[in-house]
Design a protein around this motif. Structure first.
Motif, PDB file in Angstrom:
ATOM      1  N   ASP A  39      62.198  23.553  20.267  1.00  0.00           N
ATOM      2  CA  ASP A  39      62.992  23.341  19.081  1.00  0.00           C
ATOM      3  C   ASP A  39      63.781  22.195  18.970  1.00  0.00           C
ATOM      4  N   GLN A  40      64.223  21.762  20.178  1.00  0.00           N
ATOM      5  CA  GLN A  40      65.098  20.496  20.056  1.00  0.00           C
ATOM      6  C   GLN A  40      64.227  19.424  20.059  1.00  0.00           C
ATOM      7  N   PRO A 100      63.399  26.931  23.570  1.00  0.00           N
ATOM      8  CA  PRO A 100      64.665  26.266  23.365  1.00  0.00           C
ATOM      9  C   PRO A 100      64.032  24.734  23.595  1.00  0.00           C
ATOM     10  N   MET A 147      68.169  11.934  24.366  1.00  0.00           N
ATOM     11  CA  MET A 147      68.343  13.428  24.932  1.00  0.00           C
ATOM     12  C   MET A 147      67.719  13.848  26.273  1.00  0.00           C
ATOM     13  N   THR A 190      69.745  16.402  28.385  1.00  0.00           N
ATOM     14  CA  THR A 190      70.404  17.398  27.551  1.00  0.00           C
ATOM     15  C   THR A 190      69.441  18.406  26.984  1.00  0.00           C
ATOM     16  N   LEU A 191      68.181  18.517  27.338  1.00  0.00           N
ATOM     17  CA  LEU A 191      67.169  19.511  27.059  1.00  0.00           C
ATOM     18  C   LEU A 191      67.812  20.924  27.600  1.00  0.00           C
ATOM     19  N   ASP A 192      67.482  22.035  26.898  1.00  0.00           N
ATOM     20  CA  ASP A 192      67.872  23.062  27.148  1.00  0.00           C
ATOM     21  C   ASP A 192      66.910  24.109  27.922  1.00  0.00           C
ATOM     22  N   ALA A 231      63.307  19.152  16.234  1.00  0.00           N
ATOM     23  CA  ALA A 231      64.204  18.659  15.249  1.00  0.00           C
ATOM     24  C   ALA A 231      64.267  17.171  15.606  1.00  0.00           C
ATOM     25  N   GLU A 232      64.177  16.385  16.610  1.00  0.00           N
ATOM     26  CA  GLU A 232      64.142  15.007  16.767  1.00  0.00           C
ATOM     27  C   GLU A 232      62.892  14.451  16.113  1.00  0.00           C
TER      28      GLU A 232
END
Length: 531
Positions: free
Chosen positions: A482-483, A479, A504, A507-509, A486-487
């Motif tokens: 992936d974040q 997860p 972010m 806010t990371l998962d 995307a950024e």
């Protein structure tokens, strides 16, 4: 007496009676008379020029006599020349086997015994007399007992020798009625002709280089003494009346003169003596500066520098000048050792052990002073990084010899052993393998000994737990990755990416990763509680 044929280092036969014969002894009269008139008294520029010219043309007797007197009359020249000689004498001779071949230990021991004899150092002093005069000759008075060996080294007055007139390089013994002299017998003389400059050997001595400074300094000191005699005491003027008789004038003149030596006099009534103070005392500085200048030139000519004999302006400059002296010392030592090996060591070996393919040598090694602290600091830093250094080379630089097998040697201090009754603190678990050579290694950063990972042991529950966690790290971090990807894909510039990452933050998962770590910590805690 020996019953076998004596041979030289080249295998040529040598006459035993000629070795036992003294052939250069001084005589009462003739060209080899020991006594002569001094030549430095009344020395003038013209007389000095004649001496130097005659020496080059084959008659060096007066020049060599002057060279001897210069060492007796000029204190500064005697000091710096003596310093240069004693620097070589201070070197401990070393007997070395020949390069590229083995030598019988009996030969090396015999040469060491020859070098350690008390008369060997006295011979060196006589050999180094060549520095001032351009050459020196020492006659070897051989004797035969258990071995052929020198019973005495006899210094010979250099005035009793001359160079041949054809080449100016071959030393010959002066004889009455012979303008060319007589050739010197082989292996009966040590002939040292140092190479201080190119050209004829008679022109290479330091006495010739300093002769003009000696002459000018002699004139300076004479004028200085005359100056002090005139200006060192007041001028005495006697005054007499108009009617003084000749006898009264003589009495007054005698009184004025007596004041110079007796500091007391009587004069008739009516006469007077006046003391006039002399002016011009600054002349001392003129003569003193001239004498100092000539001394400095003599220092340069003999030692190659002035700062180890006169005042130096700084420590750094004095160290540079000291290095110049090391260069001169090394050259003097090499040339002196070469002469001793050629004229003494090789014949000595050949007479007693026969000709050799290669001969041992007597060396005068000059060890330049090393900065041991700087060397130690460099080795401490470079050796842990992998620099390979010869222990023999390090010993040579710091002046230490190879220890004998049974000698007591210094070793690193041993770490104190722990008392078996002492228990380790709770926060300092005992590491049983920290001092185990099989598992301990030196840290390249700090040099301390640490325990390394132990091999060959069965894995426990914690090892299995860690291995299982590492197998799942990809899924736990998916997860977050992936974040981030995307950024990175959406960013248009480095500044834009930096702003996106800041937004972010927090806010990371990281939920799956956090759960995995929490589970592992709980399981490890339980294993610990279970023992």
């Amino acid at each position: 007496m020996s019953t076998y044929q004596l041979v030289d280092p080249h295998g040529r036969p040598v006459s035993s009676p000629s070795l036992l014969k003294e052939e250069a002894a001084p005589t009462l009269t003739g060209v080899r008379a020991l006594w002569s008139d001094p030549v430095a008294s009344g020395l003038t520029p013209g007389k000095l020029a004649r001496m130097l010219r005659n020496a080059v043309e084959g008659d060096p007797a007066d020049y060599l006599a002057l060279a001897e007197e210069m060492e007796e009359r000029d204190l500064h020249y005697a000091s710096v020349l003596g310093t240069r000689k004693r620097a070589v004498l201070a070197i401990e001779p070393a007997v070395n086997p020949p390069d590229g071949g083995a030598t019988d230990d009996k030969i090396l021991d015999a040469v060491r015994e020859l070098v350690e004899a008390p008369e060997f150092e006295a011979m060196q002093i006589d050999v180094l007399d060549a520095l001032g005069k351009g050459f020196s000759v020492v006659e070897i008075l051989w004797e035969y007992g258990a071995q052929w060996r020198p019973r005495e080294y006899a210094w010979r007055d250099p005035r009793h020798f001359q160079f041949d007139r054809k080449t100016g390089r071959e030393l010959r013994l002066r004889e009455d009625g012979s303008i060319e002299g007589r050739a010197l017998s082989r292996y009966s003389f040590i002939r040292h002709v140092p190479k201080l400059k190119s050209g004829q050997p008679i022109r290479g001595g330091l006495a010739r280089l300093n002769a003009w400074a000696f002459l000018l300094k002699s004139y300076t000191l004479k004028d200085w003494a005359a100056f002090l005699e005139v200006f060192g005491m007041p001028l005495r003027v006697g005054r007499y009346g108009r009617g003084a008789t000749p006898d009264e004038k003589r009495v007054l003149l005698r009184a004025v003169r007596d004041l110079a030596s007796d500091a007391a006099a009587i004069i008739p009534s009516g006469m007077e003596i006046e003391f006039i103070e002399a002016k011009g005392g600054s002349g001392n500085a003129v003569f003193g500066a001239m004498a100092d200048y000539l001394d400095a030139q003599i220092s340069k000519g003999v030692l190659g520098q002035t700062m180890t004999t006169d005042d130096g302006s700084s420590l750094a400059q004095a160290q540079v000048h000291e290095n110049v002296r090391y260069d001169i010392l090394r050259a003097d030592a090499r040339q002196c050792a070469a002469t001793i090996n050629r004229d003494l060591v090789q014949p000595f070996i050949a007479f007693n052990f026969g000709p050799q393919e290669r001969y041992p040598t007597v060396d005068l090694p000059v060890a330049e002073a090393e900065d041991i602290k700087t060397l130690s600091d460099a080795l401490t830093k470079l050796v842990p990084l992998g620099l390979k250094v010869s222990m023999a080379e390090v010993r040579e630089k710091i002046g230490l010899s190879e220890p004998e097998e049974d000698a007591d040697v210094l070793t690193p201090a041993a770490k104190p052993k722990a008392d078996p009754q002492d228990k380790p603190e709770a926060d300092e678990p005992e590491d049983e393998d920290a001092d185990d050579p099989a598992t301990a290694r030196a840290c390249p950063s700090c040099g301390e000994i640490h325990a390394t990972a132990r091999s060959g042991e069965e894995p426990d529950e914690l090892d299995d737990l860690l291995e299982g966690a590492l197998d799942e790290w990809g899924a736990d971090l998916a997860p977050v990755m992936d974040q981030l990807q995307a950024e990175f894909a959406a960013a248009s510039s480095y500044e834009d990416l930096q702003a996106r990452l800041e937004r972010m933050a927090g806010t990371l998962d990281v939920g799956p990763l956090a759960r995995r770590i929490a589970d592992l910590a709980l399981i490890a805690h339980g294993l610990g509680d279970a023992g």
